[in-house]
Scaffold this active site. Structure first.
Site, mmCIF file in Angstrom:
data_model
loop_
_atom_site.group_PDB
_atom_site.id
_atom_site.type_symbol
_atom_site.label_atom_id
_atom_site.label_comp_id
_atom_site.label_asym_id
_atom_site.label_seq_id
_atom_site.Cartn_x
_atom_site.Cartn_y
_atom_site.Cartn_z
ATOM 1 C CB ILE A 36 -0.561 6.845 5.255
ATOM 2 C CG1 ILE A 36 -1.473 7.961 5.794
ATOM 3 C CG2 ILE A 36 0.298 6.252 6.349
ATOM 4 C CD1 ILE A 36 -2.539 7.480 6.767
ATOM 5 C CG ASP A 68 -5.464 -7.617 -5.419
ATOM 6 O OD1 ASP A 68 -5.342 -7.538 -4.167
ATOM 7 O OD2 ASP A 68 -6.568 -7.640 -5.988
ATOM 8 N N GLY A 115 0.845 -1.198 0.000
ATOM 9 C CA GLY A 115 0.000 0.000 0.000
ATOM 10 C C GLY A 115 0.872 1.237 0.000
ATOM 11 C CB SER A 127 -8.539 2.847 11.479
ATOM 12 O OG SER A 127 -9.605 3.779 11.562
ATOM 13 C CB SER A 185 1.150 3.395 -4.988
ATOM 14 O OG SER A 185 -0.221 3.363 -4.633
ATOM 15 C CE1 TYR A 204 -10.293 1.094 7.000
ATOM 16 C CE2 TYR A 204 -11.200 2.381 8.807
ATOM 17 C CZ TYR A 204 -10.202 2.163 7.880
ATOM 18 O OH TYR A 204 -9.114 2.996 7.837
ATOM 19 C CE LYS A 256 -7.484 -0.065 8.648
ATOM 20 N NZ LYS A 256 -6.151 -0.184 8.037
ATOM 21 C CB ILE A 263 -3.973 11.143 8.070
ATOM 22 C CG1 ILE A 263 -3.697 10.528 9.445
ATOM 23 C CG2 ILE A 263 -2.679 11.572 7.370
ATOM 24 C CD1 ILE A 263 -3.068 11.439 10.465
#
Ligand SMILES: NC(=O)c1ccc[n+]([C@@H]2O[C@H](COP(=O)([O-])OP(=O)(O)OC[C@H]3O[C@@H](n4cnc5c(N)ncnc54)[C@H](OP(=O)(O)O)[C@@H]3O)[C@@H](O)[C@H]2O)c1
Length: 261
Positions: free
Chosen positions: A30, A75, A25, A154, A27, A167, A171, A200
């Site tokens: 964060i 992926d 992750g 998170s 690219s 989510y 997390k 953020i």
């Protein structure tokens, strides 16, 4: 993922005594800032994401700043991808010292109607693939005396927020998983920690950040009165992965301007 040797775009000009860092992750947002924070300190960084064009632009930006950034389009939720990605990094650089897992999907939906596949697939990207990446990495790290794994959690994993059951569950899982792995892998020299970012503002802010009313509501929940930046998270990720944090494992570092205080 296709042939990893073809896909892993990197340079061998970096100092081979420097640590090797995999950012899943990496690219944009964060993860991008974390990779650049390591690269600025000389580390050999490989950023992984699905979108090759965004990875290419990261590599170009890094080169323009005099930095080297390896990239790998994959992926991470595909069968076997975590192992293939870790193998590709080790094949290229000979070792793996640090992993940062920042990939995630939000898929905010009312819990009464969320399709089962959304929940299952989301958990896979956000938590299961994080575990599989950590497992594949730790198996290699033991060969070279250990390493550090940092996942990005998170506030949703700590507080209730409507429409985020998948989510939030994922997390929260990262926090409990880090505690378990920290205990299990401490004798192997592998440290595992979680960073929990607050609000953020990334280069590609979502609708929530653009809507003035929601923006004002979010700001009102931050005692320090401003959003965080990706660099706020990147500096903490660098610290947790560095020898300065050699005695830190199983911990969750919340970086949120006081929102959860
Ligand atoms: N921004 C915030 O305010 C905030 C707050 C709390 C927590 N976080 C957490 O911080 C992390 C980064 O957030 P962000 O805002 O920077 O997100 P972002 O801008 O959406 O970046 C996500 C990164 O993950 C990659 N990715 C997503 N799914 C992937 C997959 N299946 N395989 C490989 N790569 C994948 C994306 O690239 P591709 O789409 O090209 O694959 C991208 O590089 C996430 O874990 C997020 O939950 C963010």
């Amino acid at each position: 993922m296709q042939s990893t040797s073809e896909q892993l775009r990197t340079s061998r000009t970096s100092d081979e005594s420097e640590p090797v860092v995999l950012v899943v992750g990496g690219s944009q947002g964060i993860g991008r800032s974390i990779g650049l924070a390591y690269a600025r300190r000389g580390a050999r960084v490989v950023a992984v994401a699905r979108t090759a064009s965004v990875l290419a632009s990261l590599a170009e930006d890094a080169a323009a700043a005099g930095l080297t950034m390896g990239t790998l389009a994959a992926d991470i939720s595909e069968d076997g991808a975590p192992e293939q990605v870790v193998d590709a990094v080790v094949d290229t650089h000979g070792r793996l010292d640090n992993v940062v897992y920042a990939a995630a999907t939000t898929r905010r939906k009312p819990s009464l109607t969320v399709p089962p596949s959304d929940f299952v697939d989301g958990l896979h990207v956000n938590a299961t693939a994080a575990f599989l990446t950590a497992q594949a990495a730790a198996r290699r790290m033991v060969d070279t005396g250990g390493g550090s794994i940092v996942t990005i959690g998170s506030l949703n994993g700590m507080r209730g927020m409507a429409g985020t059951a998948m989510y939030s569950a994922a997390k929260g899982a990262l926090v409990s998983m880090a505690r378990c792995l920290a205990v299990e892998w401490a004798p192997l020299g592998v440290r595992v920690n979680v960073i929990v970012p607050g609000f953020i503002e990334t280069e590609a802010p979502g609708k929530a950040f653009r809507d003035p009313t929601i923006r004002a509501e979010m700001l009102a929940r931050i005692p320090m009165g401003s959003f965080g930046t990706p660099d706020d998270i990147a500096e903490a990720a660098y610290f947790l992965g560095s020898p300065s944090a050699r005695y830190v494992t199983g911990q969750t570092l919340v970086i949120d301007g006081g929102a959860a205080a």
